[in-house]
Structure formats: C-alpha cells, structure tokens
Scaffold this active site. Structure first.
Site, short mmCIF file in Angstrom:
data_model
loop_
_atom_site.label_atom_id
_atom_site.label_comp_id
_atom_site.label_asym_id
_atom_site.label_seq_id
_atom_site.Cartn_x
_atom_site.Cartn_y
_atom_site.Cartn_z
N ALA A 4 0.86 -1.10 -0.08
CA ALA A 4 0.09 0.11 0.10
C ALA A 4 0.80 1.17 0.08
O ALA A 4 2.20 1.03 0.47
CB ALA A 4 -0.96 -0.09 1.23
N GLY B 293 0.73 -5.05 0.81
CA GLY B 293 -0.49 -5.21 0.12
C GLY B 293 -0.08 -5.81 -1.14
O GLY B 293 -1.02 -6.45 -2.07
N GLU C 134 -0.47 -9.35 -0.69
CA GLU C 134 -1.82 -9.54 -0.48
C GLU C 134 -2.69 -9.63 -1.66
O GLU C 134 -3.49 -10.33 -1.88
CB GLU C 134 -2.48 -8.47 0.57
CG GLU C 134 -1.96 -8.68 2.03
CD GLU C 134 -2.22 -7.58 2.84
OE1 GLU C 134 -1.91 -6.31 2.71
OE2 GLU C 134 -2.85 -7.73 3.92
N GLU D 292 4.46 -4.84 7.28
CA GLU D 292 3.63 -3.98 8.06
C GLU D 292 4.27 -3.76 9.47
O GLU D 292 4.23 -2.41 9.79
CB GLU D 292 2.15 -4.45 7.87
CG GLU D 292 1.63 -4.24 6.60
CD GLU D 292 1.72 -5.43 5.84
OE1 GLU D 292 2.38 -6.27 6.27
OE2 GLU D 292 0.73 -5.66 4.92
N1 CAA Z 1 4.57 3.24 -0.57
C1 CAA Z 1 5.15 4.38 -1.29
N2 CAA Z 1 6.18 4.38 -1.89
C2 CAA Z 1 7.01 3.52 -1.96
C3 CAA Z 1 6.53 2.16 -1.42
C4 CAA Z 1 5.39 2.08 -0.98
N3 CAA Z 1 4.80 0.94 -0.17
N4 CAA Z 1 7.68 1.30 -1.59
C5 CAA Z 1 8.46 1.95 -2.49
N5 CAA Z 1 7.96 3.18 -2.68
C6 CAA Z 1 8.91 4.07 -3.18
C7 CAA Z 1 10.09 4.76 -2.49
O1 CAA Z 1 9.36 5.68 -1.56
C8 CAA Z 1 10.96 5.25 -3.67
O2 CAA Z 1 10.29 6.67 -3.89
P1 CAA Z 1 11.16 8.06 -4.10
O3 CAA Z 1 12.08 7.48 -5.09
O4 CAA Z 1 10.43 8.86 -4.41
O5 CAA Z 1 12.21 8.06 -2.76
C9 CAA Z 1 10.79 4.32 -4.80
O6 CAA Z 1 9.46 3.80 -4.54
C10 CAA Z 1 11.94 3.36 -4.77
O7 CAA Z 1 11.98 2.80 -3.78
P2 CAA Z 1 13.32 2.63 -2.93
O8 CAA Z 1 14.19 3.91 -3.29
O9 CAA Z 1 12.79 2.25 -1.55
O10 CAA Z 1 13.80 1.25 -3.54
P3 CAA Z 1 14.68 0.10 -2.80
O11 CAA Z 1 15.08 -0.78 -3.98
O12 CAA Z 1 16.04 0.73 -2.10
O13 CAA Z 1 13.93 -0.58 -1.79
C11 CAA Z 1 11.80 -1.82 -0.93
C12 CAA Z 1 12.88 -1.43 -2.28
C13 CAA Z 1 12.73 -2.77 0.00
C14 CAA Z 1 10.69 -2.56 -1.50
C15 CAA Z 1 11.78 -0.64 -0.43
O14 CAA Z 1 10.97 0.58 -1.12
C16 CAA Z 1 10.48 -0.79 0.96
O15 CAA Z 1 10.76 -1.39 1.76
N6 CAA Z 1 9.40 -0.41 0.59
C17 CAA Z 1 8.33 -0.63 1.55
C18 CAA Z 1 7.66 -1.85 1.93
C19 CAA Z 1 6.78 -2.07 2.74
O16 CAA Z 1 6.78 -1.74 3.69
N7 CAA Z 1 5.44 -2.30 2.19
C20 CAA Z 1 4.25 -2.48 3.22
C21 CAA Z 1 3.39 -1.37 2.98
S1 CAA Z 1 2.14 -1.40 4.21
C22 CAA Z 1 0.71 -2.26 3.60
O17 CAA Z 1 0.88 -2.75 2.37
C23 CAA Z 1 -0.55 -2.38 4.21
C24 CAA Z 1 -1.47 -3.39 3.75
O18 CAA Z 1 -1.43 -4.64 4.42
C25 CAA Z 1 -2.14 -3.00 2.78
#
Ligand code: CAA
Length: 262
Positions: free
Chosen positions: A69, A112, A115, A135
C-alpha cells in the site's frame, strides 16, 4: 490517471481471450495508492462483464509486482477517516470476480502487494521475487487479508513468522511453502508464463471453469460437510451442460472436444 498515464494498463493476449492488467507506477515500485486500486477495480469489472474475456492476468510486469500500500498516502491518515471510509475494504471486490485470475510476480510483492498476489487464483513467480508482510516495521499489521489468506496458504507458524518479524522470503521459498503455484526458469518471462496458463484455462468450457473456481474457493469459507455438498451439487449440475456431453463423447471418440460454453 496521473499526468495522462494510466495507473493500470489493460491489454489483451493475441487470442483476445485473456485480459492482461499491468500495474503501472514503476517509479514507486507499483505502490498501491487509492487511485491505482480504483483503476484496477474498474478494469476488473470491465473484464468480468466482457464476454470475450475468459481469464485475467494481474501483473506488475517483469520488474516489480507491488511494494505494498502507498505509505506516503497512509502516513497522515487518522482512525476516524480510515474507519468511516472503510479504508482498503474495496480490495475485497477482487475476491468476487468469477473469472480465473492468474497473478504474475517478479521483484517485490510486499505488504498489500503480497496480499494482492494472494487474491489471485493461480500465482506464477520468478525464483528471485520477494514476498513479505513488512507492515510490523511500520507500526501496523496487514490490512488486505494478509493475516487470513497467508495463514490459510502457509499455516500458522510460518504466517506468524512473516507477520510478526517482517521476514521476507524469495520465490523459491514461497513456492515450497504453498504461496506460489509455479516458478518460472530464470530466463523466462513471468508475464508470458502467466498468459500461457491463462490461455490453457481460456480453452476450456466456461461453465466448468467457473464451477471449479467457485468450488475451490468455497473450501476456504465452508465447513467440510457443506463444502462437499456444494461441490457435489455443482458436479451434478454439470451433467446438465452440453460441454459435459461433448467432453465425454470426444474422449470416447478419441477426438478433441469443441466447447459450446453451454
Ligand atoms: N509506498 C509508497 N512508496 C513506495 C513504497 C510504498 N509501499 N515502496 C516503495 N516506494 C517508493 C520509494 O519511496 C521510492 O520513492 P522515491 O524515489 O520518491 O524516494 C521508490 O518507491 C523506490 O523505492 P526505494 O528507493 O525504497 O527502492 P529500494 O530498491 O531501495 O527498496 C523496497 C525497495 C525494499 C521494496 C523498499 O522500497 C521498501 O521497503 N518499500 C516499502 C515496503 C513496505 O513496507 N510495504 C508494506 C506497505 S504497508 C501495507 O501494504 C499495508 C497493507 O497491508 C495493505
């Protein structure tokens, strides 16, 4: 849409029978924002209503499925708004689609994204893909079925491990644990493989395919006795179809069946 660019690209396979829906926010690793999932829901409804569509592929393409998400969108959300707007509730619409959905996962399928992958009926993944429910690292828990569907797929002990520690697993492990149906070879295209499987399903009779999906899904909701009864009724009803007559006649006559979807 953002700046005229579709958040979900909708194309068809060459046979025209498979609707291919590609999440299209590559710069945000296909983070699932509200506009993105509204677009996905709209495309799914179109595919469900279109008689020429026999199966649906959901993918993020060959790089990333979805990194969860949209955290930036959720960051400042308050309880009252999340609760009264039923935040993430509309994801469950995908579960009501009766046509088969094949998911094609490369790269990240986190939160998400994992999911959404689990909402697909059959899941094709790259061995190098990454699944996880991180999460907990954000101070929340899964909100689109992660705690429920993951547990029914891989069991309580492994689901707890992923949900409480944020542990990520690769596609090979995900396949071993039952989260993934099939892995591709490293040099194959995950999308092409998913389309191939969708085309196989698209080649069968429509009524039997829908009944098969309904019956398997019922096993997740119903006690065994009721599930078996539902299966038996669906099975018996298929003897009212032309496709059952044709399928069995073709076997006896050693020829290929021609399905009429009736
Ligand atoms: N939401 C918003 N933006 C996201 C995102 C997310 N879930 N995941 C990645 N992005 C964005 C980053 O912010 C970044 O944007 P900017 O260039 O503007 O800074 C871009 O995508 C590229 O990401 P990274 O620079 O972080 O890329 P990376 O290769 O270094 O890392 C990653 C990749 C490990 C996937 C890392 O992006 C990450 O940890 N992302 C979040 C994963 C996460 O926590 N997901 C769960 C979300 S909560 C949820 O989903 C609730 C639910 O149950 C519905």
């Amino acid at each position: 849409t953002t700046s005229g660019e579709s958040l979900v690209l909708s194309t068809r396979s060459p046979s025209n029978k498979v609707s291919i829906l590609t999440l299209n926010r590559p710069k945000a690793l296909n983070a699932l924002s509200t506009p993105l999932f509204q677009a996905l829901n709209a495309e799914l409804e179109k595919a469900e209503a279109d008689d020429s569509v026999r199966a649906i592929v959901i993918t993020g393409g060959e790089k990333n499925f979805a990194a969860g998400a949209d955290i930036k969108e959720m960051k400042d959300k308050e309880f009252a708004e999340a609760y009264t707007t039923n935040f993430l509730g509309s994801w469950n619409k995908i579960a009501s689609i009766r046509k088969p959905i094949i998911g094609a996962v490369a790269g990240y399928a986190l939160g998400g994204g994992c999911e959404l992958a689990m909402l697909c009926d059959i899941l094709i993944a790259s061995p190098k893909s990454t699944f996880g429910q991180p999460e907990i690292t954000l101070g929340i828990i899964p909100g689109m079925g992660g705690s429920q569907r993951l547990t029914s797929l891989i069991g309580k002990q492994k689901a707890m491990d992923m949900v409480l520690t944020g542990r990520k697993i690769d596609g090979i492990t995900a396949e071993k644990w039952g989260l993934v149906s099939r892995l591709i070879e490293e040099n194959q295209s995950v999308v092409e493989e998913a389309i191939k499987i969708a085309e196989i399903i698209a080649g069968f009779g429509k009524v039997a395919v829908q009944a098969g999906k309904e019956a398997v899904n019922a096993s997740l909701d119903l006690p065994l006795e009721q599930g078996l009864r539902l299966e038996r009724r669906l099975f018996q009803q298929l003897f009212a179809t032309q496709d059952q007559k044709e399928g069995m006649a073709a076997f006896a006559e050693k020829r290929k069946p021609t399905w009429s979807d009736k």
